[in-house]
Design a protein around this motif. Structure first.
Motif, PDB file in Angstrom:
ATOM      1  N   VAL A   1       4.279  14.868 -13.386  1.00 35.84           N
ATOM      2  CA  VAL A   1       3.361  15.520 -14.330  1.00 35.84           C
ATOM      3  C   VAL A   1       3.241  17.016 -14.001  1.00 35.84           C
ATOM      4  O   VAL A   1       3.238  17.859 -14.893  1.00 35.84           O
ATOM      5  N   ASP A   2       3.167  17.348 -12.721  1.00 36.28           N
ATOM      6  CA  ASP A   2       2.986  18.743 -12.309  1.00 36.28           C
ATOM      7  C   ASP A   2       4.238  19.592 -12.445  1.00 36.28           C
ATOM      8  O   ASP A   2       4.148  20.794 -12.655  1.00 36.28           O
ATOM      9  N   THR A   3       5.396  18.972 -12.275  1.00 40.29           N
ATOM     10  CA  THR A   3       6.593  19.807 -12.170  1.00 40.29           C
ATOM     11  C   THR A   3       7.598  19.633 -13.284  1.00 40.29           C
ATOM     12  O   THR A   3       8.541  20.390 -13.388  1.00 40.29           O
TER      13      THR A   3
ATOM     14  N   PRO B   1      12.316  10.257  -1.841  1.00 40.04           N
ATOM     15  CA  PRO B   1      11.832  10.325  -0.457  1.00 40.04           C
ATOM     16  C   PRO B   1      10.531  11.123  -0.328  1.00 40.04           C
ATOM     17  O   PRO B   1       9.624  10.717   0.402  1.00 40.04           O
ATOM     18  N   VAL B   2      10.430  12.240  -1.070  1.00 40.93           N
ATOM     19  CA  VAL B   2       9.231  13.066  -0.955  1.00 40.93           C
ATOM     20  C   VAL B   2       7.947  12.326  -1.360  1.00 40.93           C
ATOM     21  O   VAL B   2       6.854  12.624  -0.863  1.00 40.93           O
TER      22      VAL B   2
ATOM     23  N   LEU C   1       1.506   6.936  -6.869  1.00 42.43           N
ATOM     24  CA  LEU C   1       0.534   7.974  -7.192  1.00 42.43           C
ATOM     25  C   LEU C   1       1.161   9.361  -7.034  1.00 42.43           C
ATOM     26  O   LEU C   1       1.058  10.225  -7.909  1.00 42.43           O
ATOM     27  N   ARG C   2       1.846   9.554  -5.906  1.00 47.59           N
ATOM     28  CA  ARG C   2       2.502  10.844  -5.643  1.00 47.59           C
ATOM     29  C   ARG C   2       3.568  11.130  -6.688  1.00 47.59           C
ATOM     30  O   ARG C   2       3.708  12.247  -7.165  1.00 47.59           O
ATOM     31  N   HIS C   3       4.332  10.097  -7.002  1.00 49.43           N
ATOM     32  CA  HIS C   3       5.413  10.223  -7.980  1.00 49.43           C
ATOM     33  C   HIS C   3       4.854  10.690  -9.326  1.00 49.43           C
ATOM     34  O   HIS C   3       5.370  11.620  -9.950  1.00 49.43           O
TER      35      HIS C   3
ATOM     36  N   ASN D   1       0.821  -1.209   0.000  1.00 51.40           N
ATOM     37  CA  ASN D   1       0.000   0.000   0.000  1.00 51.40           C
ATOM     38  C   ASN D   1       0.857   1.261   0.000  1.00 51.40           C
ATOM     39  O   ASN D   1       0.540   2.238  -0.675  1.00 51.40           O
ATOM     40  N   MET D   2       1.941   1.210   0.752  1.00 50.01           N
ATOM     41  CA  MET D   2       2.833   2.358   0.814  1.00 50.01           C
ATOM     42  C   MET D   2       3.439   2.643  -0.564  1.00 50.01           C
ATOM     43  O   MET D   2       3.552   3.789  -0.996  1.00 50.01           O
TER      44      MET D   2
END
Ligand SMILES: Nc1ncnc2c1ncn2[C@@H]1O[C@H](COP(=O)(O)OP(=O)(O)O)[C@@H](O)[C@H]1O
Ligand SMILES: [Mg+2]
Length: 298
Positions: free
Chosen positions: A277-279, A293-294, A270-272, A263-264
């Motif tokens: 995509v955003d940055t 890590p972020v 998802l965050r990655h 799950n982690m």
């Protein structure tokens, strides 16, 4: 004899009493070493569990060779009980066990049918027997995996329909051993209680396998293995952050061993994806596969 075949076929004559059999070659033909190697590669730790699997493989191999000499015996009882906390690998190992039993010729199909009480027990009079029988029919030739099996028995209610399901299961476990292998799974203490109240069930389960919680190093190795299988890379710092988070989570009541690791990683994935995509307008392979890590920070 090819792997998958069992016993002395009709018309096939038994080996002479003085014949010799090369057990290593037999093991090789059944693909046992190959299977054990893939277990070692794909499942971190679980040393005792793997030893028990090896024992079962040897038992069946010897049984098969004995049959070739015409030594008759009842088929070994392979019904099992897997105990341990959530996420310790019980379902995964049951699937592997089904594959092994098929490969070595004990089970015709080697699939796994995983059920819980609700799949076996009905709500009304007359519903339980057909439900249980239907499940057994689906499981024929494979493994019937009953998760949290103790819910089948309710001590406080003598007329609970679960009892009816247990009776049917017991009959099949006794009389159709070579058609279906039953694996009961759940928490150790509750399973022990279940066996105390159901001696019939207890006497039909020959193999008890305990799945311990993973330690922090094993959880880390599981994380590395899972990300590698999914085509992701964890840098040293990401591993360190994950290890710290897992150490915190281990103390939480909802901690579920390797499932928590999975799950982690899902969350990090998802965050990655959002992060790049955003940055990042310009993105290379390394960006696509490396979890930072972020991505793990809560
Ligand atoms: N020893 C292990 N090595 C690698 N992955 C594991 C290990 N044990 C469990 N997993 C993974 O963790 C998840 C949960 O395992 P599962 O077999 O469903 O646990 P259980 O049935 O005991 O709750 C699955 O994705 C499984 O592949
Ligand atoms: Mg499970």
């Amino acid at each position: 004899m090819r792997p998958g075949e069992t016993g002395t076929e009709a018309g096939e004559t038994a080996l002479a009493r003085t014949a010799r059999v090369d057990l290593a070659a037999e093991r090789d033909a059944a693909g046992i070493d190959e299977l054990m190697a893939s277990l070692d590669a794909e499942l971190v730790g679980l040393h005792e569990v793997k030893d028990r699997i090896r024992e079962v493989a040897s038992l069946l191999l010897v049984d098969r060779v004995r049959q070739r000499f015409g030594v008759s015996s009842t088929r070994p009882n392979l019904h099992m009980c897997f105990t341990g906390n959530p996420g310790t690998g019980k379902t995964t190992v049951a699937m592997r066990m089904a594959g092994l039993l098929h490969r070595i010729g004990y089970l015709e199909r080697g699939h796994l049918v995983a059920v819980t009480r609700d799949d076996l027990v009905g709500q009304y009079v007359g519903h339980t027997a057909p439900k249980t029988k239907e499940v057994l029919k689906r499981a024929m030739g494979g493994v019937l995996f009953i998760d949290e099996a103790y819910y089948l028995y309710r001590a406080e209610n003598e007329r609970d329909y679960g009892q009816e399901s247990i009776e049917i299961l017991l009959q099949v476990m006794e009389n159709q051993r070579e058609d279906v292998v039953v694996i009961l799974a759940g928490y150790g203490d509750r399973m022990a209680e279940f066996f105390r109240s159901n001696p019939g069930m207890s006497s039909r389960v020959a193999h008890h396998v305990e799945f311990g919680d993973y330690d922090l190093d094993e959880l880390r190795s599981i994380a590395e293995l899972m990300s590698e299988q999914d085509g992701y890379r964890l840098g040293r710092e990401a591993v360190e952050v994950m290890r710290e988070l897992l150490d915190e989570q281990r103390a939480q009541p909802r901690f579920a061993n390797a499932r928590t690791v999975r799950n982690m990683l899902e969350r990090a994935r998802l965050r990655h994806a959002s992060r790049i995509v955003d940055t990042q307008d310009d993105c290379g392979l390394d960006d696509l596969v490396r979890l930072e890590p972020v991505d793990f920070k809560p």
